[in-house]
Scaffold this motif. Structure first.
Motif, PDB file in Angstrom:
ATOM      1  N   GLN A  59     -37.505  -8.725 -52.585  1.00  0.00           N
ATOM      2  CA  GLN A  59     -36.799  -9.332 -51.463  1.00  0.00           C
ATOM      3  C   GLN A  59     -37.313  -8.710 -50.172  1.00  0.00           C
ATOM      4  OE1 GLN A  59     -32.567  -9.104 -51.762  1.00  0.00           O
ATOM      5  NE2 GLN A  59     -32.201 -10.205 -49.875  1.00  0.00           N
ATOM      6  N   VAL A  60     -37.526  -9.546 -49.185  1.00  0.00           N
ATOM      7  CA  VAL A  60     -38.053  -9.077 -47.913  1.00  0.00           C
ATOM      8  C   VAL A  60     -36.899  -8.866 -46.948  1.00  0.00           C
ATOM      9  CG1 VAL A  60     -39.554  -9.611 -45.981  1.00  0.00           C
ATOM     10  CG2 VAL A  60     -40.186 -10.341 -48.289  1.00  0.00           C
ATOM     11  N   GLN A  61     -36.917  -7.724 -46.280  1.00  0.00           N
ATOM     12  CA  GLN A  61     -35.882  -7.443 -45.285  1.00  0.00           C
ATOM     13  C   GLN A  61     -36.508  -7.026 -43.967  1.00  0.00           C
ATOM     14  OE1 GLN A  61     -33.424  -4.451 -47.316  1.00  0.00           O
ATOM     15  NE2 GLN A  61     -31.796  -5.979 -47.418  1.00  0.00           N
ATOM     16  N   LEU A  62     -35.856  -7.453 -42.887  1.00  0.00           N
ATOM     17  CA  LEU A  62     -36.208  -7.017 -41.537  1.00  0.00           C
ATOM     18  C   LEU A  62     -34.963  -6.362 -40.953  1.00  0.00           C
ATOM     19  CD1 LEU A  62     -38.057 -10.231 -40.300  1.00  0.00           C
ATOM     20  CD2 LEU A  62     -39.109  -8.077 -40.986  1.00  0.00           C
ATOM     21  N   VAL A  63     -35.083  -5.114 -40.545  1.00  0.00           N
ATOM     22  CA  VAL A  63     -33.923  -4.369 -40.076  1.00  0.00           C
ATOM     23  C   VAL A  63     -34.166  -3.905 -38.647  1.00  0.00           C
ATOM     24  CG1 VAL A  63     -32.410  -2.410 -40.461  1.00  0.00           C
ATOM     25  CG2 VAL A  63     -33.405  -3.611 -42.416  1.00  0.00           C
ATOM     26  N   GLU A  64     -33.319  -4.409 -37.739  1.00  0.00           N
ATOM     27  CA  GLU A  64     -33.449  -4.057 -36.330  1.00  0.00           C
ATOM     28  C   GLU A  64     -32.623  -2.824 -35.983  1.00  0.00           C
ATOM     29  OE1 GLU A  64     -33.057  -8.705 -36.372  1.00  0.00           O
ATOM     30  OE2 GLU A  64     -32.048  -6.997 -37.317  1.00  0.00           O
ATOM     31  N   SER A  65     -33.052  -2.133 -34.947  1.00  0.00           N
ATOM     32  CA  SER A  65     -32.284  -1.004 -34.404  1.00  0.00           C
ATOM     33  C   SER A  65     -32.652  -0.842 -32.939  1.00  0.00           C
ATOM     34  CB  SER A  65     -32.571   0.292 -35.161  1.00  0.00           C
ATOM     35  OG  SER A  65     -33.942   0.631 -35.080  1.00  0.00           O
ATOM     36  N   GLY A  66     -31.807  -0.112 -32.207  1.00  0.00           N
ATOM     37  CA  GLY A  66     -32.128   0.218 -30.821  1.00  0.00           C
ATOM     38  C   GLY A  66     -31.348  -0.529 -29.766  1.00  0.00           C
ATOM     39  N   GLY A  67     -30.492  -1.461 -30.173  1.00  0.00           N
ATOM     40  CA  GLY A  67     -29.695  -2.170 -29.190  1.00  0.00           C
ATOM     41  C   GLY A  67     -28.620  -1.275 -28.598  1.00  0.00           C
ATOM     42  N   GLY A  68     -27.931  -1.804 -27.597  1.00  0.00           N
ATOM     43  CA  GLY A  68     -26.864  -1.030 -26.979  1.00  0.00           C
ATOM     44  C   GLY A  68     -26.491  -1.563 -25.622  1.00  0.00           C
ATOM     45  N   LEU A  69     -25.751  -0.734 -24.882  1.00  0.00           N
ATOM     46  CA  LEU A  69     -25.278  -1.076 -23.545  1.00  0.00           C
ATOM     47  C   LEU A  69     -26.081  -0.286 -22.522  1.00  0.00           C
ATOM     48  CD1 LEU A  69     -23.198  -2.313 -21.563  1.00  0.00           C
ATOM     49  CD2 LEU A  69     -21.739  -0.324 -22.049  1.00  0.00           C
ATOM     50  N   VAL A  70     -26.575  -0.981 -21.507  1.00  0.00           N
ATOM     51  CA  VAL A  70     -27.380  -0.326 -20.478  1.00  0.00           C
ATOM     52  C   VAL A  70     -27.076  -0.982 -19.139  1.00  0.00           C
ATOM     53  CG1 VAL A  70     -29.357  -1.852 -20.808  1.00  0.00           C
ATOM     54  CG2 VAL A  70     -29.732   0.449 -19.913  1.00  0.00           C
ATOM     55  N   GLN A  71     -27.233  -0.227 -18.067  1.00  0.00           N
ATOM     56  CA  GLN A  71     -27.032  -0.792 -16.737  1.00  0.00           C
ATOM     57  C   GLN A  71     -28.258  -1.577 -16.302  1.00  0.00           C
ATOM     58  OE1 GLN A  71     -25.998   2.534 -14.179  1.00  0.00           O
ATOM     59  NE2 GLN A  71     -23.814   2.061 -14.423  1.00  0.00           N
ATOM     60  N   ALA A  72     -28.049  -2.516 -15.413  1.00  0.00           N
ATOM     61  CA  ALA A  72     -29.162  -3.283 -14.866  1.00  0.00           C
ATOM     62  C   ALA A  72     -30.212  -2.344 -14.283  1.00  0.00           C
ATOM     63  CB  ALA A  72     -28.668  -4.251 -13.810  1.00  0.00           C
TER      64      ALA A  72
END
Length: 114
Positions: free
Chosen positions: A1-14
């Motif tokens: 089974q193939v998986q793609l796992v994202e990371s690194g998102g979040g809240l940031v100011q403009a």
């Protein structure tokens, strides 16, 4: 089974920066990339990169975002600089195999406050 796992998102100011990562469980993708989807909107292309290093960017992110790929580690990155509130969305990793089969990650939320 193939998986793609994202990371690194979040809240940031403009004006701030984030780097997203996507790890693939297998090295089978000719092209990898990122799409984003804001609430009530369709899922749109952000950037793609081929095995040969050719890149493609949405006009809205050119000059601000950079896609890169570590083929040996099966990881694709999206460096996002000078973020704007309109960049707020769920960001999805995408991989297309050599036989044109597409796979999606589950997404990571990016929120940019003004």
């Amino acid at each position: 089974q193939v998986q793609l796992v994202e990371s690194g998102g979040g809240l940031v100011q403009a004006g701030g920066s984030l780097r997203l990562s996507c790890a693939a469980s297998r090295n089978i993708f000719a092209t990898m990339g990122w799409y984003h989807q804001a609430p009530g909107e369709q899922r749109d292309l952000v950037a793609t990169i081929t095995n040969g290093g050719a890149t493609n960017y949405a006009d809205s992110v050119k000059g601000r975002f950079t896609i890169s790929r570590d083929i040996a580690k099966n990881i694709v990155y999206l460096q996002m600089d000078d973020l704007k509130p309109e960049d707020t969305a769920v960001y999805y990793c995408y991989g297309k195999t050599y036989s044109a089969i597409g796979f999606w990650g589950r997404g990571t939320q990016v929120t940019v406050s003004s």
